[in-house]
Design a protein around this motif. Sequence first.
Motif, short mmCIF file in Angstrom:
data_model
loop_
_atom_site.label_atom_id
_atom_site.label_comp_id
_atom_site.label_asym_id
_atom_site.label_seq_id
_atom_site.Cartn_x
_atom_site.Cartn_y
_atom_site.Cartn_z
N PRO A 26 0.84 -1.20 0.00
CA PRO A 26 0.00 0.00 0.00
C PRO A 26 0.88 1.26 0.00
CG PRO A 26 0.04 -0.98 2.18
CD PRO A 26 0.84 -1.88 1.29
N GLU A 27 0.38 2.33 -0.63
CA GLU A 27 1.17 3.55 -0.71
C GLU A 27 0.25 4.77 -0.73
OE1 GLU A 27 4.96 5.22 -3.17
OE2 GLU A 27 3.54 4.02 -4.30
N TYR A 28 0.59 5.76 0.08
CA TYR A 28 -0.07 7.07 0.02
C TYR A 28 0.78 7.96 -0.87
CZ TYR A 28 -1.56 11.75 1.18
OH TYR A 28 -2.00 13.04 1.08
N ARG A 29 0.13 8.69 -1.78
CA ARG A 29 0.85 9.57 -2.70
C ARG A 29 0.32 11.00 -2.61
NH1 ARG A 29 1.46 6.06 -8.28
NH2 ARG A 29 3.01 4.60 -7.45
N TYR A 30 1.25 11.94 -2.59
CA TYR A 30 0.90 13.36 -2.67
C TYR A 30 1.41 13.88 -4.01
CZ TYR A 30 0.51 18.30 -1.92
OH TYR A 30 0.17 19.63 -2.05
N TRP A 31 0.49 14.40 -4.82
CA TRP A 31 0.80 14.87 -6.18
C TRP A 31 1.05 16.36 -6.15
CZ3 TRP A 31 0.88 11.35 -10.24
CH2 TRP A 31 0.46 10.06 -9.91
N LEU A 32 2.11 16.81 -6.79
CA LEU A 32 2.47 18.23 -6.77
C LEU A 32 1.55 19.07 -7.65
CD1 LEU A 32 6.37 17.96 -6.82
CD2 LEU A 32 4.83 18.21 -4.87
N CYS A 33 1.07 18.54 -8.78
CA CYS A 33 0.20 19.31 -9.68
C CYS A 33 -1.27 18.96 -9.51
CB CYS A 33 0.61 19.06 -11.14
SG CYS A 33 2.23 19.73 -11.52
N GLY A 34 -1.59 17.73 -9.32
CA GLY A 34 -2.95 17.23 -9.22
C GLY A 34 -2.91 15.73 -9.37
N LYS A 35 -3.91 15.06 -8.86
CA LYS A 35 -3.91 13.59 -8.87
C LYS A 35 -3.71 13.04 -10.28
CE LYS A 35 -8.87 13.87 -8.80
NZ LYS A 35 -9.87 14.26 -7.87
N PHE A 36 -2.86 12.03 -10.38
CA PHE A 36 -2.54 11.34 -11.63
C PHE A 36 -1.90 12.27 -12.68
CE2 PHE A 36 -6.32 9.14 -9.86
CZ PHE A 36 -5.69 7.97 -9.48
N THR A 37 -1.25 13.35 -12.22
CA THR A 37 -0.64 14.31 -13.13
C THR A 37 0.78 14.65 -12.69
OG1 THR A 37 -2.81 15.29 -13.48
CG2 THR A 37 -0.93 16.57 -14.22
N ARG A 38 1.73 14.33 -13.49
CA ARG A 38 3.14 14.69 -13.32
C ARG A 38 3.75 14.10 -12.05
NH1 ARG A 38 2.79 20.87 -15.44
NH2 ARG A 38 2.03 20.37 -17.52
#
Length: 187
Positions: free
Chosen positions: A76-88
């Motif tokens: 399992p993994e928590y992800r924080y996106w810098l631009c927006g979810k599933f973007t860059r």
Amino acid sequence: MRKTFMLIVVALSLFSLEAKGQQVAVKTNALYWLTTTPNLGVEVALGDKSTLSLNANYNPWTIGSDNQIKHWLVQPEYRYWLCGKFTRSFFGAHLLYGRYNVGGFKLPFNVFPAFATHHYKGWAAGVGVSYGYQWYLGPHWNLEAMIGVGYVRTEYRRTDSRTYVQRNYFGPTEVGISFVYLFRSKK
């Protein structure tokens, strides 16, 4: 462990059905397939810039008469996106747990030379951080590259011994080039 895994998958699926504007992605890591390891991941958007991912790998194969790379792994993994979810770009924090029975083959570059003559059976659990990037390929397709580093605790025994050995490992905990399919809900 299979019941726990199925419960997590069902919980993620139910959560994804309840949120409006929700996005869900299904992915597979091409690098794992190169090692004959089937794998599948599900990623659910939690907010505008955060997602929760669950990846599972399972390799049941014995190659030839004595070469084994049998293992399973959940991550399992928590992800924080810098631009927006599933973007860059994204940064992540992950856990991992798995069991393995490997040996009887020589790895490239003489990595773990004892694998050629011995089999190892045990478990591994760990924690790590990751960085990755997703490229847009089309309305539903992305390509993802990522790498993670962290700590893993493992306990194993050689199959010719009854003694269990515990080891601590610091280094790469995940690497991937994944094809991502996005299910986008209507807004």
